[in-house]
Design an enzyme around this catalytic site. Structure first.
Site, mmCIF file in Angstrom:
data_model
loop_
_atom_site.group_PDB
_atom_site.id
_atom_site.type_symbol
_atom_site.label_atom_id
_atom_site.label_comp_id
_atom_site.label_asym_id
_atom_site.label_seq_id
_atom_site.Cartn_x
_atom_site.Cartn_y
_atom_site.Cartn_z
ATOM 1 N N CYS A 143 0.877 -1.097 0.036
ATOM 2 C CA CYS A 143 0.110 -0.131 0.012
ATOM 3 C C CYS A 143 1.024 1.169 0.043
ATOM 4 C CB CYS A 143 -0.865 0.222 1.137
ATOM 5 S SG CYS A 143 -2.179 -1.387 1.389
ATOM 6 N N ARG A 155 5.370 -0.142 -5.674
ATOM 7 C CA ARG A 155 5.224 -0.904 -4.451
ATOM 8 C C ARG A 155 4.292 -1.919 -4.684
ATOM 9 N NH1 ARG A 155 6.813 2.432 -0.033
ATOM 10 N NH2 ARG A 155 5.197 1.454 1.280
ATOM 11 N N TRP A 209 -2.828 -2.868 -1.582
ATOM 12 C CA TRP A 209 -2.359 -4.208 -2.062
ATOM 13 C C TRP A 209 -3.139 -4.900 -1.169
ATOM 14 C CZ3 TRP A 209 0.279 -8.206 0.277
ATOM 15 C CH2 TRP A 209 1.006 -9.275 -0.416
ATOM 16 N N ASN A 253 -1.998 1.999 5.530
ATOM 17 C CA ASN A 253 -0.913 0.838 4.969
ATOM 18 C C ASN A 253 -0.587 0.154 6.249
ATOM 19 O OD1 ASN A 253 1.159 -0.458 4.209
ATOM 20 N ND2 ASN A 253 2.489 1.308 3.950
ATOM 21 N N GLY A 254 -0.878 -1.259 6.332
ATOM 22 C CA GLY A 254 -0.530 -2.022 7.463
ATOM 23 C C GLY A 254 -1.608 -3.036 7.688
ATOM 24 N N GLU A 272 19.419 -16.611 -5.881
ATOM 25 C CA GLU A 272 18.910 -15.442 -6.474
ATOM 26 C C GLU A 272 18.638 -15.479 -7.826
ATOM 27 O OE1 GLU A 272 18.158 -12.926 -5.215
ATOM 28 O OE2 GLU A 272 18.426 -11.382 -6.562
ATOM 29 N N LYS A 323 14.750 -14.328 -9.437
ATOM 30 C CA LYS A 323 14.473 -13.516 -10.463
ATOM 31 C C LYS A 323 13.817 -13.842 -11.489
ATOM 32 C CE LYS A 323 15.543 -10.751 -8.695
ATOM 33 N NZ LYS A 323 16.006 -10.495 -7.278
ATOM 34 N N GLU A 325 9.883 -14.596 -10.144
ATOM 35 C CA GLU A 325 9.068 -13.525 -9.999
ATOM 36 C C GLU A 325 8.665 -12.694 -11.076
ATOM 37 O OE1 GLU A 325 10.910 -10.675 -7.064
ATOM 38 O OE2 GLU A 325 12.840 -11.096 -8.049
ATOM 39 N N HIS A 372 20.042 -36.018 -4.373
ATOM 40 C CA HIS A 372 19.505 -36.235 -3.101
ATOM 41 C C HIS A 372 17.822 -35.771 -3.439
ATOM 42 C CE1 HIS A 372 22.863 -37.061 -0.834
ATOM 43 N NE2 HIS A 372 23.252 -35.868 -1.287
ATOM 44 N N LYS A 410 6.826 -4.201 -3.781
ATOM 45 C CA LYS A 410 8.101 -3.752 -3.739
ATOM 46 C C LYS A 410 8.828 -3.587 -2.087
ATOM 47 C CE LYS A 410 12.434 -2.478 -5.016
ATOM 48 N NZ LYS A 410 13.067 -3.661 -5.386
HETATM 49 C C1 F6R Z 1 13.240 -10.049 -4.894
HETATM 50 C C2 F6R Z 1 13.010 -9.174 -3.957
HETATM 51 C C3 F6R Z 1 12.371 -9.557 -2.551
HETATM 52 C C4 F6R Z 1 13.060 -8.529 -1.489
HETATM 53 C C5 F6R Z 1 12.376 -8.700 -0.125
HETATM 54 C C6 F6R Z 1 13.066 -7.927 0.969
HETATM 55 O O1 F6R Z 1 13.450 -9.476 -6.016
HETATM 56 O O2 F6R Z 1 13.164 -8.028 -4.334
HETATM 57 O O3 F6R Z 1 12.604 -10.680 -2.211
HETATM 58 O O4 F6R Z 1 14.307 -8.777 -1.552
HETATM 59 O O5 F6R Z 1 11.069 -8.619 -0.213
HETATM 60 O O6 F6R Z 1 12.985 -6.659 0.510
HETATM 61 P P1 F6R Z 1 13.876 -5.600 1.481
HETATM 62 O O7 F6R Z 1 15.592 -5.930 1.050
HETATM 63 O O8 F6R Z 1 13.651 -4.333 1.178
HETATM 64 O O9 F6R Z 1 13.882 -5.733 3.005
#
Ligand code: F6R
Length: 614
Positions: free
Chosen positions: A2, A27, A75, A101-102, A487, A491, A494, A510, A609
């Site tokens: 949000c 976000r 959101w 937001n929350g 990682e 990527k 997502e 395994h 985000k």
């Molecule tokens: C993946 C991504 C998320 C963030 C996670 C933590 O591309 O961006 O997995 O890494 O939500 O977010 P931060 O780093 O803002 O605490």
């Protein structure tokens, strides 16, 4: 997650609020809305499911004129994304509007109590409970709006950043925060309110970050007033914002993600800048230097983070254990905070977070701090909640990251963790000056090496065409390449929505090897390090079962090239920094596959985000 925007001043509110909502789109959200108080005191609300563009179309045929307003991107957490559940929510009389937001954890009990008092609800949200409660308190006691807001917040369990406006009161916004972000922009005869500074930057560089539990009154007549939950006045500290508009634009790239991938030669320089001495022999992190006793005395180090930041933390674990000879544990913040971990004074907790607002990481920090640990933050957003909740830290300084998929923050985090390991290792006497000087050489070479990888981005784009229709992917690596594999897989999944798993290469036997067939692309990070030969064996095992290998190799590799179906070359560096270089082509691979599939790369479905709810 949000987003909140607010404006009060001498300009028309709606254009400022709409631009602010666009700034907060990164976000993640599924509906948007606005409430404006007109000069005659009328409260006008307009909201809809979908994008901010749709809200703008709707607002064009509604009257949303007024110089005081609040707006929101939602959101969904409680209740599906639809017009009814979109914010703002109004009180029963229609006299108050709120955005939030929350998450309010005790919303069901409060709702039941209010329903018993005859209050009807129009939405399924936890937010509506807050505005009804404010009105209930005010109706019953006849108190002022701010007292009613304070009273209502006192009844809530959970996290909030809220903003409230009132019919007939065209000169005031009341806002408050607890465990959710909120920034106030201070202009000339005007105030701005937002979840982060991005909607504010084009109007003012003077900002106030309200602390947890504070209530902010923005009034045209009385200015800015900050009080705590008991009603005591709190000092107002105006800070200068270091953010420019150009940092928030796409700069000619089709997506923020691609722009941020291509920014990495510069952002790694920014992460290193000022932290390596002129002789290139010492790493100077003020957060370590000023707290040397804490790092010298640390019995162990616990790293807490989520998602990509957790992957960076895993690399940090390997670095710190190797260079500082102190035990390190890496914890998902969401698990750590609820499992009653042993944390004692003398422990050092490193919290890694790009946004600095991730609810689970913030809660983990607060818990560990409460148990006497020393908290060191590795954050990107200056002044963010986690940065402020830590005792000390090192910002990664990579600039605003707007694409939902984290790219430049990851490479910045790994770079800073490397410098942290070197600084602490030197302090503890567990690495030599020569070792540090050699690693600094590798650190300083990174930007040029990343630029070299990016100059061949077209090759990765070509490669991606072969895999657009793959249904599953495996990513494998050993040692420092294992977190890079995790990682890479994250990527891809997502932003492309292709199922992808990261695994330690040796774990294949395994279980996951059962998945391998000729349909299965397997990305293997096979750079030259202590486990290179072992990784080659793992590649042979996959080939023997018909798997298609995409190998990330050193530019002068000859062995893997002969076995793999495709290779992506990266320059040679030390094993510790190989994940930085390996992650760049894997970011590009995920990006191009997602673009080929027509995905909304910067705003992938269901993702936010800044994850400000647990
Ligand atoms: C993946 C991504 C998320 C963030 C996670 C933590 O591309 O961006 O997995 O890494 O939500 O977010 P931060 O780093 O803002 O605490």
């Amino acid at each position: 997650m949000c987003g909140i925007v607010g404006y009060i001043g001498w300009r028309e509110a709606w254009p400022i609020l709409a631009a602010g909502l666009h700034r907060l789109e990164y976000r993640g959200y599924d509906s948007a809305g606005v409430a404006v108080v007109a000069a005659d005191g009328e409260l006008k609300v307009c909201k809809s499911r979908g994008r901010v563009d749709e809200l703008e179309r709707m607002a064009a045929s509604h009257d949303v004129t007024g110089r005081v307003g609040i707006a929101h991107t939602r959101w969904a957490t409680h209740g599906e994304p639809n017009d009814r559940n979109a914010h703002p929510h109004c009180s029963a009389s229609g006299g108050l509007a709120i955005i939030h937001n929350g998450i309010i954890e005790n919303h069901a009990v409060l709702r039941e109590a209010l329903e018993a008092e005859g209050y009807g609800f129009r939405s399924d949200t936890d937010t509506e409970v807050i505005v009804q409660l404010i009105e209930y308190i005010r109706d019953r006691s006849g108190c002022s709006l701010i007292e009613a807001v304070r009273g209502a917040l006192g009844e809530l369990v959970g996290a909030w950043a809220v903003a409230v406006v009132e019919r007939g009161e065209a000169g005031r916004i009341i806002a408050a925060r607890k465990s959710s972000p909120l920034v106030v922009g201070v202009g000339e005869g005007e105030f701005f309110l937002a979840s982060d500074a991005t909607p504010i930057v084009e109007y003012t560089d003077r900002v106030v970050y309200p602390a947890d539990g504070q209530i902010v009154e923005l009034s045209l007549a009385e200015g800015l007033r900050v009080t705590d939950m008991a009603g005591n006045e709190a000092g107002v500290e105006i800070e200068q914002l270091r953010l420019s508009i150009s940092q928030l634009e796409k700069g000619g790239y089709p997506h923020f993600m691609l722009k941020e991938i291509f920014e990495q030669p510069g952002t790694v320089v920014d992460a290193i800048r000022g932290r390596v001495d002129a002789g290139l022999s010492e790493v100077v992190l003020s957060g370590v230097r000023d707290n040397r006793e804490r790092f010298l005395g640390a019995r162990r180090i616990v790293i807490v983070a989520c998602g990509t930041s957790w992957h960076a933390g895993l690399i940090g674990e390997y670095m710190i254990e190797e260079m500082c000879r102190v035990p390190v544990e890496v914890e998902y913040a969401s698990e750590f905070r609820y499992r009653d971990p042993v944390i004692e004074p003398g422990d050092v907790v490193i919290a890694i977070s790009q946004s600095g607002e991730t609810a689970d990481t913030l809660a983990a920090v607060e818990m560990a701090r409460g148990r006497g640990a020393f908290i060191f933050g590795v954050c990107n957003v200056v002044g963010s909640s986690i940065a402020r909740a830590t005792h000390s830290g090192a910002y990664i300084h990579v600039g605003p990251e707007t694409g939902v998929a984290s790219t430049k923050a990851f490479t910045g985090q790994v770079t800073v963790l490397m410098m942290l390991a070197l600084a602490v290792g030197r302090l503890r006497g567990s690495v030599t000056a020569e070792f540090v000087a050699d690693k600094i050489k590798h650190l300083c070479a990174l930007p040029g090496q990343i630029a070299g990888i990016l100059s061949r981005a077209a090759e990765v784009a070509d490669l991606a065409k072969n895999f657009t229709y793959a249904r599953n992917f495996l990513y494998l690596g050993r040692g420092y390449s294992y977190p890079a594999a995790l990682e890479g897989a994250l990527k891809l999944k997502e932003i492309s929505y292709i199922h992808a798993e990261g695994y330690p290469a040796a774990e294949m036997k395994h279980g996951p090897i059962a998945l391998v067939d000729s349909e299965m692309p397997v990305v293997v990070i096979a750079t030259t390090d202590g486990v290179y030969e072992k990784t080659i064996n793992n590649i042979r095992e996959i080939k023997a079962r018909g798997g298609r290998i995409i190998a990330v190799v050193d530019h002068d590799d000859t062995v893997v090239r002969g076995i793999a179906d495709h290779v992506i070359e990266i320059p040679r560096t030390c094993p510790h920094l190989a994940p930085v270089l390996a992650s760049v082509p894997l970011q590009l691979l995920a990006y191009h596959i997602a673009v080929n599939k027509g995905r909304d790369v910067d705003r992938p479905r269901n993702l936010a985000k800044s994850v400000t709810v647990e």
